[in-house]
Structures are given as C-alpha cells and as structure tokens.
Design a protein around this motif. Structure first.
Motif, PDB file in Angstrom:
ATOM      1  N   TYR A 198      -2.140   5.433 -13.405  1.00 34.38           N
ATOM      2  CA  TYR A 198      -2.632   4.567 -13.110  1.00 34.38           C
ATOM      3  C   TYR A 198      -2.834   3.188 -13.867  1.00 34.38           C
ATOM      4  CZ  TYR A 198      -4.189   7.887  -9.213  1.00 34.38           C
ATOM      5  OH  TYR A 198      -4.217   8.541  -8.224  1.00 34.38           O
ATOM      6  N   SER A 206      -7.230   5.165  -4.670  1.00 36.21           N
ATOM      7  CA  SER A 206      -6.543   6.469  -4.588  1.00 36.21           C
ATOM      8  C   SER A 206      -7.799   7.448  -4.469  1.00 36.21           C
ATOM      9  CB  SER A 206      -6.080   6.918  -5.969  1.00 36.21           C
ATOM     10  OG  SER A 206      -5.772   8.098  -5.944  1.00 36.21           O
ATOM     11  N   ALA A 224      -4.351  11.422  -5.608  1.00 35.80           N
ATOM     12  CA  ALA A 224      -2.751  11.463  -5.429  1.00 35.80           C
ATOM     13  C   ALA A 224      -2.078  12.537  -5.031  1.00 35.80           C
ATOM     14  CB  ALA A 224      -1.845  11.112  -6.912  1.00 35.80           C
ATOM     15  N   PHE A 229      -3.314   9.647  -1.191  1.00 37.80           N
ATOM     16  CA  PHE A 229      -2.684   8.483  -2.135  1.00 37.80           C
ATOM     17  C   PHE A 229      -1.237   8.587  -2.447  1.00 37.80           C
ATOM     18  CE2 PHE A 229      -2.034   5.560  -5.786  1.00 37.80           C
ATOM     19  CZ  PHE A 229      -2.507   4.337  -5.158  1.00 37.80           C
TER      20      PHE A 229
END
Ligand SMILES: [Zn+2]
Length: 271
Positions: free
Chosen positions: A170, A208, A214, A227
């Motif tokens: 991230y 997210s 994710a 995400f």
C-alpha cells in the motif's frame, strides 16, 4: 503480505463470527510458531471462551476468558472458520470449538500463534515495539510522531515501531496520493505536505479495508478480498499512465525495496 486492510478485516470477521465460541481442543502441527511449549499453550487456552478480536499492526489479538491469543500471518496465510468435515488441506494449527466448528490456521511461510496471560499483553515483546495503528492516529499525533525524525518518508512509514500496519503493497499509492517522492526527507516536509500525507494514509488504506482487503488474501469464510488490481493507482503499474497526469509510472530502487511512482506528480528535487 497482509497489511492493515487485510489484518483489520480478519480481526473484524473474527470479532463477528468467533465471539462467544469456546475452544474445546487445539492441534498444533508447527510448534515453532508458538511462544510457549505446546502443552502450556493447550492447557492455557483449552476451555477459553472468545470475547472478541482486534488488531495492532499486523497482529490479530483475540481476547479470551483465559488470556490473549495472538496471530501474525507473516508473509500471508489463511484463518478459516470451517468444520472438521471441511478442513483445508494446509493447516498449521486447528482450534476446535464446542459448537462443532473450528478455526484452521495456515501460514504460507512462517507465522506466529502466541499466548499472553490476562494483564500481560503489554509485556509481549513484539507487540510492545509497535507504534500506533496507522488509521487510529489524529493529525496532531501524526505531527508529533514526525518531529525530529531524520529518515525518508518511505522508510519512516514502513517502520512498524513508528506507525503500525503499512507495508510494501500500500505504500506506493499512499505516497502517490500525498504527491511525495519516497525519498523525500521528513525534515523537508511542509505542514501542508504532512497534512496531505496524513490524509493519504487514510485514502490509501480505507478503500481496501472497506472491501475486506486485497484480492490475493482470503477471509475467515473463504472468500477473496474485493480490493482488486484495478483499484491500485500506481503500485505495480510500471509504464502505465499516471491516473492524474498520464506520465508513465516508473519503478525505482529505494534502498532494498522498489518504489512505483509518477515522476511528474512526485518530484524528487526537494530532497
Ligand atoms: Zn502524475
């Protein structure tokens, strides 16, 4: 590797689905992931009722009536609420519950399942080193953390002892959203840039978190995170146009890791 959106999502799911369950048995296939001998771990937690779950950085903290059960998935893994009839093939630990369900834990590489006695959570050596959760800070607290720091913005954000929960996945979008080059020195940031960075941490993690993490991680019920690759702005998008100015995104070496950035939106010349 799971970061704050994934870990906070797992903790939220465990809080929702495991609360009030009682651990009736424990099977350990990887004793090295424990911080106490197998017998002590089993004796301590068998019979414990789960009261809830939270997270600190990349640790999931399960509150039980017999003390704390702590998980760190390391490079990644699964925490799956299943039954003995639907156990996944790969599991390093199994926690059976008195209602017939169980929690199967797998670490892709290596992870931790630790025990801490009631009242001794703050003595856990790995948790004690962590800074505050990245999304739990006020802007004033964030300013205070940066005072006197001499590192670059990227290495500061990745150091879990300063701020907990941001990792190599991230970080790229957070710095892009803040319009900061990863190698900018913290001492060079203006107040406005510090505010943008604070907002960017939220803008980079919250979408997210809202989607359960994710796509490459699995939730407690076996579903993939929502995400997706297309939700990422500049991370891992070398050569593709910047979503802000269309300059091709570049990949550069920053210390031992790579950084993805837009050379126009994130200039380095203020170093
Ligand atoms: Zn750009």
């Amino acid at each position: 590797m799971p970061e704050l959106p994934e870990i906070a999502s797992r903790a939220r799911e465990m809080n929702q689905h495991l609360s009030a369950k009682t651990i009736s048995g424990i099977e350990i296939f990887q004793p090295k992931s424990l911080n106490v001998p197998v017998d002590e771990f089993k004796t301590a937690l068998t019979g414990a009722a789960i009261r809830g779950a939270a997270h600190h950085g990349k640790w999931i903290i399960v509150d039980t009536t017999r003390g704390w059960l702590l998980f760190n998935l390391g490079m990644g893994g699964e925490l799956l609420l299943v039954t003995r009839a639907s156990l996944p093939e790969k599991r390093r630990l199994i926690f059976d519950f008195s209602d017939g369900t169980c929690l199967a834990v797998n670490f892709w590489w290596f992870g931790y399942a630790h025990f801490a006695r009631t009242g001794e959570l703050d003595r856990h050596p790995m948790l004690a080193r962590l800074g505050p959760n990245a999304l739990d800070l006020s802007l004033e607290q964030f300013y205070a953390l940066l005072v006197g720091q001499r590192s670059t913005v990227k290495s500061f954000l990745l150091d879990q002892s300063h701020i907990a929960g941001i990792g190599n996945a991230y970080i790229h979008d957070i710095l892009f959203l803040a319009r900061l080059h990863p190698q900018r020195l913290l001492s060079s940031l203006s107040s406005a840039e510090i505010s943008s960075l604070y907002n960017a941490i939220h803008q980079g993690l919250e979408p997210s978190l809202a989607k359960g993490g994710a796509f490459y991680e699995t939730d407690l019920l076996g579903q993939k995170g929502r995400f997706l690759l297309q939700d990422i702005l500049v991370g891992y998008r070398e050569g593709q146009p910047c979503p802000n100015c269309s300059t091709p995104i570049v990949k550069i070496k920053t210390g031992s890791t790579s950084s993805f950035l837009c050379p126009t939106c994130q200039p380095k010349d203020l170093l």
